[in-house]
Each structure stands twice: as C-alpha cells, then as structure tokens.
Design a protein around this motif. Structure first.
Motif, short mmCIF file in Angstrom:
data_model
loop_
_atom_site.label_atom_id
_atom_site.label_comp_id
_atom_site.label_asym_id
_atom_site.label_seq_id
_atom_site.Cartn_x
_atom_site.Cartn_y
_atom_site.Cartn_z
N CYS A 20 0.83 -1.21 0.00
CA CYS A 20 0.00 0.00 0.00
C CYS A 20 0.87 1.26 0.00
CB CYS A 20 -0.93 0.00 1.21
SG CYS A 20 -2.03 1.43 1.23
N PRO A 21 0.74 2.08 -1.04
CA PRO A 21 1.60 3.27 -1.15
C PRO A 21 1.24 4.37 -0.15
CG PRO A 21 0.06 3.21 -2.98
CD PRO A 21 -0.13 1.94 -2.21
N VAL A 22 0.06 4.30 0.42
CA VAL A 22 -0.34 5.34 1.38
C VAL A 22 -0.51 4.80 2.80
CG1 VAL A 22 -1.38 6.84 -0.36
CG2 VAL A 22 -2.79 5.10 0.74
N ASP A 23 -0.08 3.55 3.03
CA ASP A 23 -0.10 2.96 4.38
C ASP A 23 -1.44 3.15 5.10
OD1 ASP A 23 2.50 2.14 3.98
OD2 ASP A 23 3.39 3.82 5.08
N CYS A 24 -2.50 2.70 4.44
CA CYS A 24 -3.83 2.96 5.03
C CYS A 24 -4.49 1.71 5.61
CB CYS A 24 -4.73 3.66 4.05
SG CYS A 24 -5.15 2.72 2.59
N PHE A 25 -3.66 0.71 6.01
CA PHE A 25 -4.22 -0.47 6.70
C PHE A 25 -4.13 -0.28 8.21
CE2 PHE A 25 -3.57 -2.30 2.55
CZ PHE A 25 -4.60 -3.22 2.44
N TYR A 26 -5.15 -0.78 8.90
CA TYR A 26 -5.22 -0.69 10.36
C TYR A 26 -5.51 -2.08 10.92
CZ TYR A 26 -4.88 4.21 9.51
OH TYR A 26 -4.41 5.43 9.08
N GLU A 27 -4.86 -2.40 12.06
CA GLU A 27 -4.83 -3.78 12.53
C GLU A 27 -5.58 -4.00 13.85
OE1 GLU A 27 -1.00 -5.14 13.83
OE2 GLU A 27 -1.55 -7.25 13.56
N GLY A 28 -6.48 -4.99 13.81
CA GLY A 28 -7.12 -5.49 15.02
C GLY A 28 -6.56 -6.85 15.37
N PRO A 29 -7.12 -7.48 16.42
CA PRO A 29 -6.58 -8.76 16.89
C PRO A 29 -6.60 -9.86 15.81
CG PRO A 29 -8.12 -7.84 18.50
CD PRO A 29 -8.20 -6.97 17.29
N ASN A 30 -7.66 -9.96 15.01
CA ASN A 30 -7.70 -11.03 14.00
C ASN A 30 -8.26 -10.57 12.65
OD1 ASN A 30 -10.43 -10.87 14.53
ND2 ASN A 30 -10.64 -12.95 15.34
N PHE A 31 -8.06 -9.30 12.33
CA PHE A 31 -8.62 -8.73 11.09
C PHE A 31 -7.90 -7.41 10.80
CE2 PHE A 31 -12.57 -6.46 9.24
CZ PHE A 31 -12.53 -7.13 8.03
N LEU A 32 -7.82 -7.07 9.54
CA LEU A 32 -7.31 -5.75 9.15
C LEU A 32 -8.42 -4.98 8.46
CD1 LEU A 32 -3.79 -6.00 7.47
CD2 LEU A 32 -4.35 -5.93 9.88
N VAL A 33 -8.30 -3.67 8.46
CA VAL A 33 -9.24 -2.84 7.70
C VAL A 33 -8.47 -1.77 6.92
CG1 VAL A 33 -11.22 -3.18 9.24
CG2 VAL A 33 -9.61 -1.28 9.68
N ILE A 34 -9.16 -1.22 5.94
CA ILE A 34 -8.63 -0.13 5.12
C ILE A 34 -9.37 1.15 5.48
CG2 ILE A 34 -8.55 0.77 2.75
CD1 ILE A 34 -8.27 -2.21 1.85
N HIS A 35 -8.64 2.23 5.69
CA HIS A 35 -9.29 3.52 5.94
C HIS A 35 -9.83 4.09 4.62
CE1 HIS A 35 -10.39 7.36 7.40
NE2 HIS A 35 -9.79 7.20 8.57
N PRO A 36 -11.14 4.19 4.51
CA PRO A 36 -11.72 4.59 3.22
C PRO A 36 -11.35 6.00 2.77
CG PRO A 36 -13.41 4.55 4.93
CD PRO A 36 -12.18 3.96 5.54
N ASP A 37 -11.03 6.87 3.69
CA ASP A 37 -10.69 8.25 3.30
C ASP A 37 -9.22 8.38 2.90
OD1 ASP A 37 -13.27 8.86 3.99
OD2 ASP A 37 -12.73 9.60 5.99
N GLU A 38 -8.42 7.36 3.22
CA GLU A 38 -6.99 7.41 2.89
C GLU A 38 -6.66 6.58 1.65
OE1 GLU A 38 -5.07 6.20 6.53
OE2 GLU A 38 -5.80 7.96 7.61
N CYS A 39 -7.44 5.55 1.38
CA CYS A 39 -7.21 4.67 0.22
C CYS A 39 -7.34 5.47 -1.08
CB CYS A 39 -8.23 3.54 0.24
SG CYS A 39 -8.20 2.47 -1.22
N ILE A 40 -6.36 5.29 -1.97
CA ILE A 40 -6.36 6.03 -3.25
C ILE A 40 -6.79 5.16 -4.42
CG2 ILE A 40 -4.66 7.74 -2.50
CD1 ILE A 40 -2.53 6.08 -4.07
N ASP A 41 -7.38 3.99 -4.12
CA ASP A 41 -7.92 3.11 -5.16
C ASP A 41 -6.88 2.64 -6.17
OD1 ASP A 41 -10.63 2.96 -4.30
OD2 ASP A 41 -10.99 4.97 -5.12
#
Ligand code: SF4
Ligand code: F3S
Length: 106
Positions: A20-41
């Motif tokens: 990810c060129p904009v480092d927009c992944f966020y980590e929970g205990p057993n799942f990751l998510v993408i920040h929709p306002d930071e993702c550049i598609d």
C-alpha cells in the motif's frame, strides 16, 4: 475505496500492507481494515491477499455490505500497520470458511 472482507478474519496474512503506497491499513486482533478516506484506489493490494479478502467497494457482494462500514469504523480506532508479519497460527484452516464475522475480535 477498497474494503477488507470476511475471509481476512482469523487469517490476517498481512501481505496486503506491504504494497500500500499510502499505508492505510489498520490492525485489530484477527482482522485488518482499510481507511476509506486514505485509500487512493490503486488496487495494488487486491491481488496480494492469499485469502482473496480485498475488493473495491463497488464489487462487495450483497452479503458483505456491512464490511464497508466496519472498515470505516475500525480504521478510526485500530493502530496503523505497514509491515508484514506472520499470519495467525490457524490461518490455513480458516481460509475459506464462510461467515467468519461472528469470530471478529475488536
Ligand atoms: Fe492501499 Fe491501494 Fe489497497 Fe487502497 S487500493 S488500500 S491505496 S494498496
Ligand atoms: Fe487480511 Fe488478506 Fe491482508 S488475509 S491481512 S486482507 S493479505
């Protein structure tokens, strides 16, 4: 934005975060998510996931629509992750098991 879906849960391979060129992944205990306002598609993460758990929000299947809001909400509270780490220990067993959302830890 791109969205992390059900099949990431209890697998969390983390190959996605490396590209990810904009480092927009966020980590929970057993799942990751993408920040929709930071993702550049850019779509770079989609083919990297061994669990095929990432899709563009306009490709999210009917039964997984809730993950669009889940990614947005959890990205606000979970810490950023930018480097690959080992998958969860039972990742291979859980890869492909349907409807893992009940297993999601927050
Ligand atoms: Fe990051 Fe690109 Fe994936 Fe968005 S589509 S999460 S910007 S790698
Ligand atoms: Fe999850 Fe796939 Fe990334 S399993 S952590 S979305 S590589």
């Amino acid at each position: 934005a791109f969205v992390v879906l059900d099949n990431c849960i209890k697998c969390k391979y983390t190959d996605c975060v490396e590209v990810c060129p904009v480092d927009c992944f966020y980590e929970g205990p057993n799942f990751l998510v993408i920040h929709p306002d930071e993702c550049i598609d850019c779509a770079l993460c989609e083919p990297e996931c061994p669990a095929e758990a990432i899709l563009s929000e306009d490709e999210v299947p009917e039964g997984q629509q809730q993950f669009i809001q889940l990614n947005a909400d959890l990205a606000e509270v979970w810490p950023n992750i930018t480097e690959r780490k080992d998958p969860l220990p039972d990742a291979e067993e859980w890869n492909g098991v349907p409807n893992k959302v009940a297993q999601l830890e927050r």
